[in-house]
Design a protein around this motif. Structure first.
Motif, mmCIF file in Angstrom:
data_model
loop_
_atom_site.group_PDB
_atom_site.id
_atom_site.type_symbol
_atom_site.label_atom_id
_atom_site.label_comp_id
_atom_site.label_asym_id
_atom_site.label_seq_id
_atom_site.Cartn_x
_atom_site.Cartn_y
_atom_site.Cartn_z
ATOM 1 N N GLY A 173 34.185 41.879 62.581
ATOM 2 C CA GLY A 173 35.476 41.651 62.095
ATOM 3 C C GLY A 173 36.611 42.454 61.287
ATOM 4 O O GLY A 173 37.256 41.847 61.382
ATOM 5 N N HIS A 174 36.029 43.173 60.933
ATOM 6 C CA HIS A 174 36.777 43.817 60.391
ATOM 7 C C HIS A 174 37.064 45.508 60.286
ATOM 8 O O HIS A 174 38.405 45.501 60.770
ATOM 9 N N TYR A 175 36.276 46.473 59.826
ATOM 10 C CA TYR A 175 36.713 47.417 60.671
ATOM 11 C C TYR A 175 35.012 48.678 61.197
ATOM 12 O O TYR A 175 34.018 47.779 60.734
ATOM 13 N N GLY A 176 35.489 49.312 62.119
ATOM 14 C CA GLY A 176 34.686 50.623 62.507
ATOM 15 C C GLY A 176 33.152 50.825 61.533
ATOM 16 O O GLY A 176 32.260 50.911 61.702
ATOM 17 N N GLY A 177 34.730 51.739 60.385
ATOM 18 C CA GLY A 177 33.540 52.616 59.720
ATOM 19 C C GLY A 177 34.994 52.589 58.530
ATOM 20 O O GLY A 177 36.127 51.594 58.362
ATOM 21 N N VAL A 178 34.122 53.466 57.489
ATOM 22 C CA VAL A 178 35.196 53.650 55.910
ATOM 23 C C VAL A 178 34.898 54.604 55.814
ATOM 24 O O VAL A 178 33.448 55.650 56.334
ATOM 25 N N VAL A 179 35.726 55.135 54.429
ATOM 26 C CA VAL A 179 35.856 56.837 53.885
ATOM 27 C C VAL A 179 36.748 56.944 53.570
ATOM 28 O O VAL A 179 37.610 55.715 53.388
ATOM 29 N N ALA A 180 36.107 56.987 51.986
ATOM 30 C CA ALA A 180 37.138 56.975 50.512
ATOM 31 C C ALA A 180 38.370 57.776 51.379
ATOM 32 O O ALA A 180 38.539 58.743 51.673
ATOM 33 N N VAL A 181 39.493 57.151 50.894
ATOM 34 C CA VAL A 181 41.030 57.501 50.779
ATOM 35 C C VAL A 181 42.042 57.690 49.553
ATOM 36 O O VAL A 181 42.648 58.847 49.439
ATOM 37 N N THR A 182 42.028 56.662 48.555
ATOM 38 C CA THR A 182 42.587 57.091 47.700
ATOM 39 C C THR A 182 41.351 57.221 46.592
ATOM 40 O O THR A 182 40.773 56.315 46.689
ATOM 41 N N ASN A 183 42.181 58.257 45.840
ATOM 42 C CA ASN A 183 41.844 58.569 44.778
ATOM 43 C C ASN A 183 40.049 59.261 44.908
ATOM 44 O O ASN A 183 39.432 58.889 43.657
ATOM 45 N N ASP A 184 40.026 59.963 45.687
ATOM 46 C CA ASP A 184 38.616 60.934 46.607
ATOM 47 C C ASP A 184 39.450 62.184 46.836
ATOM 48 O O ASP A 184 38.809 62.125 48.474
ATOM 49 N N PRO A 185 39.932 62.212 46.273
ATOM 50 C CA PRO A 185 40.224 63.985 46.801
ATOM 51 C C PRO A 185 38.807 64.765 47.805
ATOM 52 O O PRO A 185 39.247 65.089 48.439
ATOM 53 N N SER A 186 37.833 65.135 46.739
ATOM 54 C CA SER A 186 36.787 65.132 47.336
ATOM 55 C C SER A 186 36.026 65.563 48.617
ATOM 56 O O SER A 186 35.793 65.751 49.593
ATOM 57 N N THR A 187 36.016 63.717 48.750
ATOM 58 C CA THR A 187 35.409 62.604 50.203
ATOM 59 C C THR A 187 36.522 63.094 51.616
ATOM 60 O O THR A 187 36.112 63.455 52.070
#
Length: 413
Positions: A173-187
């Motif tokens: 009901g929210h998201y299918g997946g997640v990955v860091a976008v903000t404040n995490d250039p390495s990811t």
């Protein structure tokens, strides 16, 4: 055994070891050090823990150049080329490795290849730590994404990954997946580079003096990643703390992150598993990764006996690297990785294929773990993921950001 936390080198009569491990990795390393000390009571192992990233590598380089290096040190393989070019690490000959019971054939091929510079082995790989895909077992079961045995059904190609994320989103009901976008250039870099490497892309050549980004391939990877955030399947603005919250509370069915996050989620009630990032493009799987390794810094004062102690210490850690795997890392030493004991470790044994498919940061004085290369490229990718710029604009930002480094005179080598 003695330990220092602030980088003060102990007397030369001790076997000195510098590393950058804290938290769970630090505890696991200490456990392996203690095993070594128990079996070698005549050797006083002095372990020093320094701040992760550039501070560590700066101090290691300065100490070695100044004639006061540790006997053994940890080095990310993505940083090895720079240290070799500067003459700061010594070679491990085939005879030395064979005599110690560590022939190159006993290591993950991708890792030992990265440890080899100019045809010579300059580091002994400890692990491979790849970028991987976590999944919430409860969410994926409800979404119909698991086989009868509870394993994730194979995902091939971008369309199938999008479909899996969409199915998971209907459950959360929210998201299918997640990955860091903000404040995490390495990811950001790791996620993009995994797809870009699968497409056959490269970043740098000639020791970082030439930028080789393929605009078409980079835009293709970025366009797909942006489609996931634009559609709302994945958040377009979330920092590492938000990522942990979304995945641990079941508001995202999939997580794209480093395997070193396994202890974070093992500390929760979440039922999860881990597999390699799916094979979306190209003829073979490719996965962004790095490796911790052991080096013996250049030291004219090190005699044969002292070097033998250093090699024996390295071998001891490798023999006990199943302990190291508790932190999520895949042992690079095959006698451990291929053992029944490691194969019984879950979820670690489920993503061994990612170690075999490992692709590292390109050689360059400004690349490697915690480097400006990661900061520049990762920031450009974040702009595309958030919608602040287009995929084509992100590629231009990569080039513009890397150009001053590529054209500058390397400070070493």
């Amino acid at each position: 055994m003695t330990r220092n936390l602030f980088g003060v080198a102990p007397p030369p009569s001790k076997l000195t070891f510098w590393n950058l491990f804290t938290g769970g990795d630090g505890a696991n390393m200490i456990a392996m050090e203690d095993v070594y000390s128990a079996h070698h009571p005549a050797t006083d192992l002095n372990a020093t823990v320094l701040a992760w990233g550039t501070p560590y590598y700066t101090k290691l380089a300065l100490a070695t150049a100044g004639g006061a290096p540790p006997d053994v040190a940890i080095l990310h393989l993505s940083r090895l080329q720079t240290f070799v070019d500067a003459g700061l690490v010594s070679e491990f000959t085939s005879a030395e490795l064979d005599s110690a019971g560590m022939p190159t054939s006993d290591f993950t091929p991708a890792a030992i290849q990265k440890a080899t510079v100019g045809g010579k082995v300059h580091a002994v790989p400890l692990d491979t730590h790849p970028f991987v895909m976590f999944y919430n077992e409860t969410v994926c079961r409800k979404a119909g994404l698991l086989d009868a045995d509870g394993s994730l059904k194979p995902i091939h190609g971008p369309d199938e990954l999008t479909a899996a994320l969409r199915a998971a989103q209907r459950v959360t009901g929210h998201y299918g997946g997640v990955v860091a976008v903000t404040n995490d250039p390495s990811t950001n870099l790791r996620f993009f580079a995994t797809l870009y490497y699968q497409l056959g892309g490269t970043f740098l050549a000639d020791h970082g003096t030439k930028i080789t980004i393929d605009d078409d391939l980079a835009i293709k990877a970025l366009t797909y990643l942006r489609s996931l955030t634009r559609s709302g399947l994945m958040p377009s603005s979330v920092d590492p703390t938000g990522v942990t919250s979304l995945f641990s509370t079941g508001k995202a069915g999939f997580l794209f992150d480093g395997e070193w996050q396994i202890p974070t989620y093992e500390a929760t009630s979440l039922k999860f598993n881990v597999v390699p990032v799916p094979h979306l493009y190209g003829p073979k799987l490719a996965t962004y990764a790095d490796s911790h390794s052991f080096v013996i810094p250049t030291n004219g004062a090190m005699d044969a006996e002292r070097r033998s102690h250093a090699v024996t210490f390295i071998k001891s850690i490798l023999q006990n690297s199943r302990t190291w795997a508790k932190g999520g890392h895949i042992p690079a030493w095959l006698p451990v990785r291929d053992s029944a004991a490691f194969k019984a470790m879950k979820p670690q044994a489920n993503y061994v294929a990612a170690a075999d498919a490992a692709q590292y940061d390109p050689p360059g004085w400004y690349s490697g773990a915690g480097s400006e290369f990661e900061n520049v490229v990762g920031a450009a990718i974040a702009g595309s993921q958030s919608g602040a710029t287009s995929p084509a604009g992100a590629v231009r930002a990569m080039r513009d950001g890397l150009r001053p480094y590529a054209s500058a005179k390397p400070p070493v080598g």
